[in-house]
Design a protein around this motif. Structure first.
Motif, PDB file in Angstrom:
ATOM      1  N   LEU A 189      -7.749   3.208  -5.400  1.00 58.94           N
ATOM      2  CA  LEU A 189      -7.694   2.091  -4.465  1.00 58.94           C
ATOM      3  C   LEU A 189      -6.690   1.037  -4.909  1.00 58.94           C
ATOM      4  CD1 LEU A 189     -11.531   1.736  -3.879  1.00 58.94           C
ATOM      5  CD2 LEU A 189      -9.866   2.801  -2.358  1.00 58.94           C
ATOM      6  N   GLU A 235     -11.102  -0.651 -13.197  1.00 62.00           N
ATOM      7  CA  GLU A 235     -12.489  -1.013 -12.942  1.00 62.00           C
ATOM      8  C   GLU A 235     -13.444  -0.074 -13.670  1.00 62.00           C
ATOM      9  OE1 GLU A 235     -15.462  -1.586  -9.160  1.00 62.00           O
ATOM     10  OE2 GLU A 235     -13.950  -0.024  -9.256  1.00 62.00           O
ATOM     11  N   TYR A 275      -6.466  -2.358  -3.398  1.00 59.70           N
ATOM     12  CA  TYR A 275      -7.111  -3.679  -3.431  1.00 59.70           C
ATOM     13  C   TYR A 275      -8.487  -3.582  -4.060  1.00 59.70           C
ATOM     14  CZ  TYR A 275      -3.942  -6.758  -0.865  1.00 59.70           C
ATOM     15  OH  TYR A 275      -2.898  -7.570  -0.490  1.00 59.70           O
ATOM     16  N   ASP A 303     -19.292  -2.226  -5.417  1.00 53.83           N
ATOM     17  CA  ASP A 303     -17.946  -2.790  -5.381  1.00 53.83           C
ATOM     18  C   ASP A 303     -16.927  -1.749  -4.936  1.00 53.83           C
ATOM     19  OD1 ASP A 303     -16.114  -5.015  -5.911  1.00 53.83           O
ATOM     20  OD2 ASP A 303     -15.342  -3.680  -7.474  1.00 53.83           O
ATOM     21  N   THR A 304     -17.084  -0.520  -5.416  1.00 47.60           N
ATOM     22  CA  THR A 304     -16.147   0.532  -5.013  1.00 47.60           C
ATOM     23  C   THR A 304     -16.270   0.801  -3.510  1.00 47.60           C
ATOM     24  OG1 THR A 304     -16.363   1.501  -7.198  1.00 47.60           O
ATOM     25  CG2 THR A 304     -15.384   2.874  -5.498  1.00 47.60           C
ATOM     26  N   GLU A 311     -16.781   1.907 -13.752  1.00 44.12           N
ATOM     27  CA  GLU A 311     -17.805   2.413 -12.836  1.00 44.12           C
ATOM     28  C   GLU A 311     -19.189   2.117 -13.404  1.00 44.12           C
ATOM     29  OE1 GLU A 311     -17.849   4.297  -9.797  1.00 44.12           O
ATOM     30  OE2 GLU A 311     -15.931   3.281  -9.726  1.00 44.12           O
ATOM     31  N   ASP A 312     -20.094   1.724 -12.536  1.00 45.32           N
ATOM     32  CA  ASP A 312     -21.447   1.511 -13.057  1.00 45.32           C
ATOM     33  C   ASP A 312     -22.436   2.445 -12.359  1.00 45.32           C
ATOM     34  OD1 ASP A 312     -21.715  -1.649 -11.241  1.00 45.32           O
ATOM     35  OD2 ASP A 312     -21.595   0.413 -10.562  1.00 45.32           O
ATOM     36  N   SER A 314      -9.437  -8.789  -5.242  1.00 47.50           N
ATOM     37  CA  SER A 314      -9.234  -7.762  -6.268  1.00 47.50           C
ATOM     38  C   SER A 314      -8.587  -8.305  -7.535  1.00 47.50           C
ATOM     39  CB  SER A 314      -8.349  -6.652  -5.698  1.00 47.50           C
ATOM     40  OG  SER A 314      -7.070  -7.176  -5.405  1.00 47.50           O
ATOM     41  N   SER A 320      -2.711  -0.615 -10.863  1.00 46.55           N
ATOM     42  CA  SER A 320      -2.741  -1.177  -9.524  1.00 46.55           C
ATOM     43  C   SER A 320      -4.038  -1.938  -9.292  1.00 46.55           C
ATOM     44  CB  SER A 320      -2.613  -0.066  -8.487  1.00 46.55           C
ATOM     45  OG  SER A 320      -3.739   0.763  -8.550  1.00 46.55           O
ATOM     46  N   GLY A 321      -3.969  -2.924  -8.443  1.00 49.69           N
ATOM     47  CA  GLY A 321      -5.160  -3.614  -7.965  1.00 49.69           C
ATOM     48  C   GLY A 321      -5.741  -4.599  -8.939  1.00 49.69           C
ATOM     49  N   VAL A 322      -6.383  -4.142  -9.966  1.00 49.79           N
ATOM     50  CA  VAL A 322      -7.121  -5.052 -10.839  1.00 49.79           C
ATOM     51  C   VAL A 322      -6.415  -5.246 -12.165  1.00 49.79           C
ATOM     52  CG1 VAL A 322      -9.448  -4.802  -9.945  1.00 49.79           C
ATOM     53  CG2 VAL A 322      -8.515  -3.078 -11.451  1.00 49.79           C
ATOM     54  N   SER A 356     -20.168   2.617  -7.053  1.00 57.10           N
ATOM     55  CA  SER A 356     -20.785   1.291  -7.102  1.00 57.10           C
ATOM     56  C   SER A 356     -20.610   0.575  -5.765  1.00 57.10           C
ATOM     57  CB  SER A 356     -20.139   0.461  -8.205  1.00 57.10           C
ATOM     58  OG  SER A 356     -18.800   0.193  -7.850  1.00 57.10           O
ATOM     59  N   TRP A 406     -16.966 -13.816  -8.667  1.00 57.37           N
ATOM     60  CA  TRP A 406     -15.693 -13.981  -7.962  1.00 57.37           C
ATOM     61  C   TRP A 406     -15.652 -13.059  -6.737  1.00 57.37           C
ATOM     62  CZ3 TRP A 406     -10.960 -16.614  -8.431  1.00 57.37           C
ATOM     63  CH2 TRP A 406      -9.861 -16.018  -7.825  1.00 57.37           C
ATOM     64  N   LYS A 440      -3.084 -16.787 -14.707  1.00 56.56           N
ATOM     65  CA  LYS A 440      -3.703 -15.645 -15.365  1.00 56.56           C
ATOM     66  C   LYS A 440      -2.754 -14.431 -15.387  1.00 56.56           C
ATOM     67  CE  LYS A 440      -7.244 -12.346 -14.054  1.00 56.56           C
ATOM     68  NZ  LYS A 440      -8.526 -12.114 -13.400  1.00 56.56           N
ATOM     69  N   TYR A 441      -2.161 -14.124 -14.238  1.00 61.87           N
ATOM     70  CA  TYR A 441      -1.277 -12.950 -14.186  1.00 61.87           C
ATOM     71  C   TYR A 441       0.062 -13.207 -14.848  1.00 61.87           C
ATOM     72  CZ  TYR A 441      -4.473 -10.110 -11.568  1.00 61.87           C
ATOM     73  OH  TYR A 441      -5.555  -9.355 -11.221  1.00 61.87           O
ATOM     74  N   ASP A 492     -12.192  -9.346 -11.910  1.00 62.46           N
ATOM     75  CA  ASP A 492     -13.324  -8.432 -11.761  1.00 62.46           C
ATOM     76  C   ASP A 492     -14.677  -9.067 -12.089  1.00 62.46           C
ATOM     77  OD1 ASP A 492     -12.670  -8.491 -14.379  1.00 62.46           O
ATOM     78  OD2 ASP A 492     -11.986  -6.416 -14.476  1.00 62.46           O
ATOM     79  N   ARG A 540     -14.544  -2.003  -1.814  1.00 62.66           N
ATOM     80  CA  ARG A 540     -13.088  -1.863  -1.941  1.00 62.66           C
ATOM     81  C   ARG A 540     -12.569  -0.785  -1.002  1.00 62.66           C
ATOM     82  NH1 ARG A 540     -11.392  -0.743  -7.757  1.00 62.66           N
ATOM     83  NH2 ARG A 540      -9.346  -0.861  -6.798  1.00 62.66           N
ATOM     84  N   PHE A 597       0.804  -1.218   0.000  1.00 56.45           N
ATOM     85  CA  PHE A 597       0.000   0.000   0.000  1.00 56.45           C
ATOM     86  C   PHE A 597       0.843   1.277   0.000  1.00 56.45           C
ATOM     87  CE2 PHE A 597      -2.993  -3.198   1.267  1.00 56.45           C
ATOM     88  CZ  PHE A 597      -4.192  -2.768   0.746  1.00 56.45           C
ATOM     89  N   ALA A 652     -12.587   4.719  -7.193  1.00 54.01           N
ATOM     90  CA  ALA A 652     -12.108   3.415  -7.651  1.00 54.01           C
ATOM     91  C   ALA A 652     -10.652   3.448  -8.108  1.00 54.01           C
ATOM     92  CB  ALA A 652     -13.012   2.903  -8.774  1.00 54.01           C
TER      93      ALA A 652
END
Lengths: 459, 343
Positions: free
Chosen positions: B341, A456, B343, B45-46, A458-459, B110, A450-452, B43, B117, A438-439, B113, B49, A115, B338
């Motif tokens: 972050l 991500e 993780y 999820d956010t 947004e929805d 994380s 970072s992270g994903v 969201s 999961w 996968k990675y 996506d 997180r 972090f 989002a």
């Protein structure tokens, strides 16, 4: 079902499972720390990307090592309470110190490292992963101090009431046994990490994906790999020569040598007959075992039958013979892979790194990818040899397995927990392999965010 | 003071550290499905997180306090370790499963996506965070209530013996205080919608915690030997514990998050102190037929305790110092954005 069998199976399976993750942590933490240090020293972006990419794989593996390690700490008390009562005065100390001295550092500074990318200076951030790497190695030392005591008890006294107490902490820490085990385990860790990095790099080199990134990674791993594979072999050889003195039964059983011989022959292939205590088939090289043990073609190697008689004289009647087939196969698997991976790292260094020919044929590169599995198999073989070879002792010469198991834990309870671990561990290994795959396949681009894997939505 | 008493206190200190630190990250884990809902343009999820990132750098280091307590028990009081871990077999097995699935959830959630999961790991984090403090609450309540121990110093009750009303109440109370503690932690570490959402539920959580804690403290007087204890500690500690929790309510009303957090931390610390006061000088109270395990008949020999003391006296302050430093490094609130972050 016999609770002892269930408890032994549970210990063997959870320990082998835990040790799937430990060696990679030991080796890869240092490789990642070196990568980040190169980034801090040179400022080159490629080293930062290497740190991020290999670091991400390191983290997935590390998490599994941590959670499966907790089981190990609880298991002594849960399944082996008589052992814990008997030996706690000696073995509790290194395990507790491991937590205070090493595990705290690992866990806390790993959090800082994950972090802290934009919260710390570059140097401080690199220092965090170095602390994790150093603490992991320290951790291995303290655990092996405990294991070495079980193989070769030192620095203790048996009280008149039968209790066991520590008499010299320094003797416990300088047990010659641990100074064979510890370098062997650490170098096995570097070997595992080297093949992990070479294997994944080879996968991408074959696909011409980010050649600069993966050539650098491969080169670093190959250099470490040559030193580690040769080192682990040399230490292992010294260990064998040491064990023939201090645990002759383990050596005799792993060589399938029933009767003492001078000069002793090396068995290439045997079919052991445990009931009649002999081999029904035995293909041997005369004098070779003496040579392996003493560097000359003479010298007595004690046989299983002689050791059995000796133990019966000193410890009373009973079966002191470890399962020969398991040990025979475990030793040969470990050593066989040991030679194979030395040749592979030498090939990598000479023909690929030094000659700068990373565009090898598909067969060679694929072989390196498949070879990721080899150190894992060898590591498992090594621990099978060490631990199964301890039979029938929990602590060598002091307490037997059947005297160690928890009297209040029923077969039903053991079976419940065993089924629980099998299910949880089974699902987790599938998940871990999926994520690592996968990675690893996605390559460095995915680790840059970072992270994903993808930013991500947004929805 | 001899080393047996010192190690009894040190193990209490390790459990105090554990409940204060991991207490709030258990609380955050339990609140995850309830507070982690879409809102204010972010969201679900956010939101989740963000919650996970408030404890992300800390949870693993927090958990080591539990392992240190376990390790110290093994080293200083091997017979306590052996009797308790083999005796409380199934609860401890479930505790291990809870800690495994929870620990892995932090790292794995994380890494993909796919919503299914993420829902899977959210479930693991929730269940793990719920069951771990519950089972530890049950275990400690049973320790102070007393369990059957035979003349071999082995646990002589079954699994069902551990599931008595007092112990279950202890488990639920510990969980509830952890939830309150975690909610206050979240209010200190989050912003805007999430923070307001947490602020709304804290008073209700506090009321439930107070009710449970008061019932549990009263039950403790009837279910354990606390009232037979000489000295005033046996009375002072539970009352102080209740007062700390009441004081938390005062600071919650005044919107003093830091102070409220300090008070729930103190509540958890005093609960542990109370458990250890009731136990002393025993480590496992026997209801028969055998004797209780004490800090003397269950301990390691003086030499080992001396070695351990030397090591712990040097290392523990250092551990506390660098762990405190990490809380300073990550002192900022986590924004519900989002792309910031980890993780």
């Amino acid at each position: 079902m016999d609770p002892l069998i269930l408890a032994r199976f549970q210990f063997a399976s959870t320990t082998v499972y835990h040790f799937f993750f430990v060696p990679l942590t030991l080796g890869l933490s240092v490789l990642v720390a070196v990568m980040e240090t190169l980034y801090v020293a040179t400022g080159q972006e490629v080293y930062k990307r290497m740190t991020r990419f290999w670091g991400k794989l390191f983290l997935i593996n590390f998490a599994m090592g941590v959670v499966t390690g907790i089981v190990q700490e609880f298991q002594f008390g849960m399944n082996w309470s008589e052992y814990s009562r008997f030996v706690g005065d000696v073995i509790g100390a290194p395990l507790a110190i491991e937590i205070l001295l090493a595990f705290f550092i690992e866990s806390i500074f790993l959090g800082v490292w994950i972090f802290g990318w934009d919260k710390l200076s570059k140097g401080m951030h690199a220092a965090a992963i170095w602390l994790v790497a150093i603490a992991s190695t320290l951790s291995a030392y303290w655990i092996l101090v405990a294991n070495s005591f079980m193989q070769e008890p030192v620095g203790y006294a048996v009280l008149p009431d039968g209790g066991l107490v520590m008499t010299n902490f320094f003797t416990l820490l300088t047990n010659p046994h641990v100074w064979h085990q510890f370098p062997h385990v650490v170098l096995a860790g570097f070997t595992t990490a080297a093949f992990f990095v070479m294997g994944i790099s080879a996968y991408h080199l074959l696909r011409k994906n980010e050649p600069d990134f993966f050539q650098r990674s491969f080169k670093m791993a190959a250099i470490v790999g040559v030193a580690a594979t040769i080192g682990v072999g040399l230490v292992g050889h010294a260990q064998g020569q040491y064990l023939v003195e201090v645990q002759p039964m383990k050596i005799a059983a792993s060589e399938g040598l029933w009767d003492s011989e001078d000069p002793a022959a090396f068995s290439v292939l045997i079919i052991p007959d445990m009931t009649n205590r002999r081999n029904t088939l035995d293909i041997r090289i005369p004098g070779m075992l003496s040579f392996i043990m003493y560097n000359k073609f003479t010298g007595e190697v004690k046989g299983i039958n002689e050791m059995q008689t000796e133990y019966e004289t000193t410890h009373g009647p009973g079966n002191y013979i470890p399962p020969v087939p398991i040990l025979f196969i475990a030793l040969r698997t470990m050593v066989g892979i040991g030679f194979l991976i030395i040749f592979m790292t030498l090939y990598a260094l000479i023909f690929m790194v030094i000659r700068r020919r990373y565009d090898q044929g598909a067969i060679i590169l694929k072989a390196f990818t498949l070879a990721i599995a080899l150190p894992y198999i060898a590591n498992t073989g090594g621990w099978m040899l060490t631990e199964v070879g301890r039979f029938p002792w929990t602590v060598y010469g002091l307490i037997r397995l059947d005297e160690s198991v928890s009297p209040v834990v029923s077969a039903g309870m053991l079976l419940t927990s065993l089924v629980g671990y099998v299910v949880v561990y089974g699902l987790l290994i599938v998940t871990t392999v999926y994520l690592l795959g996968k990675y690893a396949r996605a390559g460095p681009a995915a680790a840059d965010v970072s992270g994903v894997l993808q930013p991500e939505k947004e929805d | 003071m001899n080393l047996n008493i010192l190690w009894f206190i040190l193990i209490a200190v390790l459990y105090i550290g554990f409940f204060i630190l991991e207490g709030f990250d258990f609380g955050v884990g339990i609140l995850l499905p309830f507070m982690g809902k879409a809102g204010g343009g972010a969201s679900a999820d956010t939101m989740r997180r963000t919650m996970i990132n408030t404890i992300g750098p800390h949870w693993d280091g927090n958990e080591v306090w539990l392992l240190a307590a376990g390790g110290a028990t093994f080293a200083a009081f091997p017979l306590w370790y052996a009797t308790m871990f083999s005796g409380f077999y199934l609860p401890f097995f479930l505790l291990l499963v809870a800690l495994i699935i929870r620990g892995i959830a932090f790292e794995f959630r994380s890494k993909d996506d796919n919503p299914k999961w993420r829902a899977l790991w959210d479930g693991c984090m929730f269940l793990g965070s719920l069951f771990a403090p519950f089972l530890l609450g049950v275990a400690f309540s049973n320790l102070v209530r007393g369990v059957p121990i035979d003349d071999q110093m082995l646990y002589a009750g079954g699994f069902l013996y551990l599931l008595n009303p007092y112990a279950l109440l202890g488990g639920v109370t510990v969980v509830m205080v952890c939830v309150l503690h975690g909610a206050i932690f979240l209010s200190m570490k989050t912003t805007e919608v999430l923070r307001e959402r947490v602020h709304k539920i804290i008073p209700g959580l506090w009321v439930v915690s107070v009710v449970l804690a008061v019932i549990f403290l009263i039950a403790t007087f009837f279910s354990t030997g606390i009232s037979d204890k000489p000295g005033i500690l046996a009375w002072v500690v539970p009352i102080a514990c209740a007062l700390a929790l009441l004081a938390a309510g005062y600071f919650i009303r005044r919107k003093r998050e830091g102070w409220a957090f300090g008070m729930t931390a103190l509540t958890l610390a005093l609960v542990v102190v109370m458990f250890f006061v009731i136990l002393y000088p025993n480590v496992m109270i026997s209801t028969g037929p055998g004797p209780s395990l004490t800090i003397y008949n269950a301990s390691s020999a003086p030499y080992t305790l001396k070695v351990l003391t030397t090591v712990a006296v040097i290392l523990l302050p250092i551990v506390m110092a660098y762990q405190a430093w990490t809380y300073w490094v990550f002192r900022k609130r986590i924004e519900t954005k989002a792309d910031t972050l980890i993780y």
